[in-house]
Design an enzyme around this catalytic site. Structure first.
Site, short mmCIF file in Angstrom:
data_model
loop_
_atom_site.label_atom_id
_atom_site.label_comp_id
_atom_site.label_asym_id
_atom_site.label_seq_id
_atom_site.Cartn_x
_atom_site.Cartn_y
_atom_site.Cartn_z
N CYS A 112 0.83 -1.19 -0.48
CA CYS A 112 0.03 0.36 -0.41
C CYS A 112 0.64 1.29 0.25
CB CYS A 112 -0.59 0.58 1.03
SG CYS A 112 -1.83 -1.15 1.54
N ARG A 123 4.62 0.08 -5.79
CA ARG A 123 5.26 -0.77 -4.64
C ARG A 123 3.65 -1.72 -4.82
NH1 ARG A 123 6.79 2.59 0.21
NH2 ARG A 123 4.95 1.45 1.13
N TRP A 129 -3.06 -2.78 -0.94
CA TRP A 129 -2.76 -4.23 -1.89
C TRP A 129 -3.59 -4.81 -1.11
CZ3 TRP A 129 -0.01 -8.25 0.63
CH2 TRP A 129 0.15 -9.38 -0.61
N ASN A 161 -1.14 1.98 6.00
CA ASN A 161 -0.81 0.86 6.00
C ASN A 161 -0.33 0.07 6.29
OD1 ASN A 161 -0.42 2.35 3.00
ND2 ASN A 161 1.96 2.62 3.33
N GLY A 162 -0.79 -1.50 6.37
CA GLY A 162 -0.08 -2.46 7.71
C GLY A 162 -1.31 -3.01 8.03
N GLU A 194 17.55 -17.85 -8.46
CA GLU A 194 16.53 -15.83 -8.71
C GLU A 194 16.05 -16.50 -9.95
OE1 GLU A 194 16.32 -13.74 -7.24
OE2 GLU A 194 15.94 -12.17 -9.10
N LYS A 201 12.08 -14.72 -11.21
CA LYS A 201 12.09 -13.83 -12.44
C LYS A 201 11.06 -14.41 -12.47
CE LYS A 201 14.20 -10.20 -10.28
NZ LYS A 201 13.74 -10.82 -9.31
N GLU A 222 7.22 -14.36 -11.12
CA GLU A 222 7.62 -12.36 -10.47
C GLU A 222 5.73 -12.04 -12.09
OE1 GLU A 222 9.34 -11.04 -7.51
OE2 GLU A 222 11.08 -11.81 -8.82
N HIS A 271 16.29 -36.97 -8.03
CA HIS A 271 15.79 -37.15 -7.17
C HIS A 271 13.79 -36.52 -7.30
CE1 HIS A 271 19.05 -38.65 -5.24
NE2 HIS A 271 19.64 -37.29 -6.17
N LYS A 300 6.46 -4.50 -4.10
CA LYS A 300 7.93 -4.01 -4.00
C LYS A 300 8.45 -3.70 -2.29
CE LYS A 300 11.41 -2.38 -5.83
NZ LYS A 300 12.30 -3.44 -6.17
C1 G6P Z 1 9.56 -8.31 -2.44
C2 G6P Z 1 9.65 -7.71 -3.77
C3 G6P Z 1 10.76 -8.38 -3.89
C4 G6P Z 1 11.95 -8.53 -3.28
C5 G6P Z 1 11.89 -9.13 -1.62
C6 G6P Z 1 12.39 -8.70 -0.54
O1 G6P Z 1 8.62 -9.40 -2.83
O2 G6P Z 1 8.46 -8.02 -4.54
O3 G6P Z 1 11.28 -8.06 -5.53
O4 G6P Z 1 13.01 -9.85 -3.00
O5 G6P Z 1 10.84 -8.30 -1.54
O6 G6P Z 1 12.20 -7.52 -0.45
P1 G6P Z 1 13.50 -6.94 0.53
O7 G6P Z 1 12.73 -5.03 0.55
O8 G6P Z 1 13.34 -7.27 1.55
O9 G6P Z 1 14.92 -7.32 -0.60
#
Ligand code: G6P
Length: 618
Positions: free
Chosen positions: A2, A27, A74, A100-101, A491, A495, A498, A514, A613
């Site tokens: 949010c 965000r 959100w 927010n929260g 990673e 990606k 995501e 396995h 984000k």
């Molecule tokens: C969210 C973001 C990711 C990020 C993760 C951890 O999932 O979309 O891109 O890697 O949070 O965030 P941080 O701010 O702790 O690196």
């Protein structure tokens, strides 16, 4: 997650709030709303499920009032809908709030407030937890409190972490902001006869670079001339704004189609900026100037634990590998959200390194609290955001210098974290004497070549695009790697999930037999990370086994590796790098493959569905 914006001043608040929300879109959100109060007391509240353009389209005439607050939501409690979008009002309609929260005890608070509501023939207007906040404030106001006192009293009743903006319908000259716990930031921006509020800097930058970061436990009363800070344990004060040196242009997309692509291409600069002045060769030293943790502490620790979430967890895994290899000390990694709810035995002689680009991820902050409360172990944070909550919790911070990252999927902050962790490994090795001057110099010299390795990787974008187009219809990918390439395989898979919404799994190639191998057939492509490191031959065997199941293979290996190229369906050659630097050589390609798959599928790359984000809720 949010986003909050606020404004009070001589201009029309509506357009400023909308533009601020647009700058916070990255965000992640699923609905939005604004509330604007005119000087004559007329109030306009507009809320819409969906994108900000839906909110904008719903505005027939832009409200012109001089004060207002806005929010991108959100969803946590209650589905994304017009009625659940913020701002929320008290049942009297006088107190307007965005949050927010999470209000963790909202059920009991709703039960408590319900009797009064029922007595007045009113009921709740949404399914959210937030709605209890304006109602609590209204109840305190009815008892004769000032607004800031009522807000303070209401907050004292909330369990959980909350960032709140609010105003009262009867007072068009003031807005209020409050922060409790780690619910993301809240920044006040100082203009000329006008004041701004936002949960993140990018929303303020077009207006001002003079800011004050609200701290945990603080309430701000904001009028067009400034802010007055209240907190329970200190006298009221007017804070001195601090000037941030962020370039507003850095948060613009420029000629790039997406922020994510722009940020992938900014990586060489992000890396050189992060390394600048921290890797010295004559005599060799790493992070020499800025460290609040002494060499004596670094010598006394017996183990290093690196924690994080998402992409930062993958950086933590690579950091663990470097700390073992370069500094020669036992090292491990952990997922912050699991770590904080176990009873991990770490002891005070463990150095805990948290990796978090935002510095606000709730699980990482929770893990840091756990370490402090339970073990009192020394803590370092690697982050991209100066002044973030994580920097306050840690004993020392290593700031990446990547500039703001807008794409939800982290890219440049991944490499920024890696550079910081590499430097830290060097620093620990030097402090402990496990890394002699010659080896330290050699390791640092290698790191200094990382921006150019990345630059060369970026030149492969067209090839990644071409290959990605052959797999637009694929709904599954397996990504294999070994050694330091294993976290990179994870990673790459993250990606793909995501931004491309394809199911992808990153696996240590040795594990393939396995289980995952049972999935493979002609429809199940495998991305194999196979540079000529110590485990290259083992990767070649894994690739043979994949090909024998007729699964298409996209291999990413060293430039000019004909043997590998001859074995696979598609081959991408990255600049050869030493074992230590492999992550810098491979990262651009794994990011670009995911980007181009998402592009070919026509997806919303910068704001992927359901993602945020900065994850400030559990
Ligand atoms: C969210 C973001 C990711 C990020 C993760 C951890 O999932 O979309 O891109 O890697 O949070 O965030 P941080 O701010 O702790 O690196």
């Amino acid at each position: 997650m949010c986003g909050i914006v606020g404004y009070v001043g001589h201009q029309s608040a509506g357009p400023i709030l909308l533009e601020g929300l647009q700058r916070l879109e990255y965000r992640g959100y699923d609905s939005s709303g604004i509330a604007v109060l005119d000087r004559d007391g007329s109030l306009a509240v507009l809320k819409r499920q969906g994108k900000l353009r839906d909110l904008e389209a719903a505005i027939v005439a832009m409200p012109s009032g001089g004060a207002g607050i806005g929010h991108t939501r959100w969803a946590t409690h209650g589905v994304p809908s017009d009625r659940n979008a913020h701002p929320h009002a008290s049942s009297s309609g006088d107190v307007i709030v965005v949050q927010n929260g999470i209000v963790e005890n909202y059920r009991s608070l709703k039960a408590e407030l319900e009797q009064t509501l029922a007595a007045q023939g009113r009921s709740w207007l949404s399914d959210t937890d937030t709605e209890v906040i304006p109602e609590l404030i209204a109840r305190e106001l009815a008892r004769g409190q000032m607004f800031e006192e009522a807000l303070q009293a209401a907050i004292a009743r909330l369990r959980g972490a909350n960032a709140i903006a609010a105003f009262h319908r009867a007072d068009p000259t003031r807005i209020y902001a409050a922060r409790k716990g780690s619910a993301g930031g809240m920044v006040i921006g100082y203009g000329d006869g006008e004041m701004f509020l936002a949960s993140d800097l990018p929303a303020l930058l077009p207006h001002t670079t003079d800011v004050y970061h609200l701290e945990d436990g603080e309430i701000a009363v904001i009028d067009s001339q400034g802010a007055l800070i209240h907190r329970a344990d200190r006298p009221r004060h007017r804070p001195e704004p601090r000037q941030v040196d962020l370039d507003p242009v850095a948060v613009a997309r420029g000629p790039y189609r997406h922020f994510m692509l722009k940020e992938i291409f900014e990586q060489p600069r992000a890396l050189s900026d992060t390394i600048r002045g921290r890797a010295r060769l004559d005599p060799p030293s790493a992070l020499a100037d800025e460290f609040e943790i002494s060499d004596a502490t670094l010598r006394s620790v017996e183990r290093v634990l690196v924690i994080g979430m998402g992409t930062s967890l993958h950086a933590a895994m690579i950091g663990r590998w470097w700390i073992e290899q370069i500094a020669g000390i036992p090292a491990d990694f952990d997922n912050a959200s699991e770590f904080r709810f176990r009873a991990p035995v770490i002891g005070p002689a463990t150095l805990v390194v948290s990796v978090t680009q935002s510095g606000e991820t709730i699980d990482t902050l929770g893990a840091m609290d756990h370490v402090r409360d339970r073990w009192g172990a020394p803590q370092i944070v690697v982050t991209n955001v100066e002044g973030s909550e994580a920097t306050r919790k840690a004993d020392a911070s290593i700031l990446m210098r990547c500039g703001p990252e807008v794409g939800v999927a982290s890219t440049k902050t991944f490499l920024g974290s890696l550079a910081a962790l590499y430097l830290l490994a060097c620093r620990i090795g030097k402090a402990r004497g496990s890394l002699g001057d010659a080896d330290l110099g050699e390791a640092l010299e290698q790191l200094l070549t990382s921006p150019s390795l990345v630059e060369r990787g970026l030149a492969l974008s067209d090839q990644c695009n071409e290959i990605a187009r052959s797999y637009t219809g694929s709904t599954n990918f397996l990504v294999l790697g070994r050694g330091i390439e294993h976290p990179l395989a994870m990673e790459a898979a993250l990606k793909c999930k995501e931004i491309s919404y394809v199911h992808a799994e990153g696996y240590a190639a040795g594990e393939m037999k396995h289980g995952p191998i049972a999935l493979l057939d002609q429809q199940f492509p495998v991305i194999a990370l196979a540079t000529r490191g110590p485990l290259f031959d083992k990767m070649m065997s894994a690739i043979q086994q994949v090909s024998a199941r007729r699964a298409p293979v996209i291999a990413v290996g060293d430039e000019g590796d004909d043997e590998l190229a001859g074995l696979v369906d598609h081959y991408i050659g990255v600049p050869p790098a030493s074992d230590l630097l492999t992550p810098f050589a491979l990262t651009p390609v794994i990011q670009l493959l995911a980007y181009h798959i998402a592009l070919a599928r026509g997806l919303d790359i910068d704001q992927p569905r359901n993602l945020a984000k900065t994850v400030t809720v559990e």
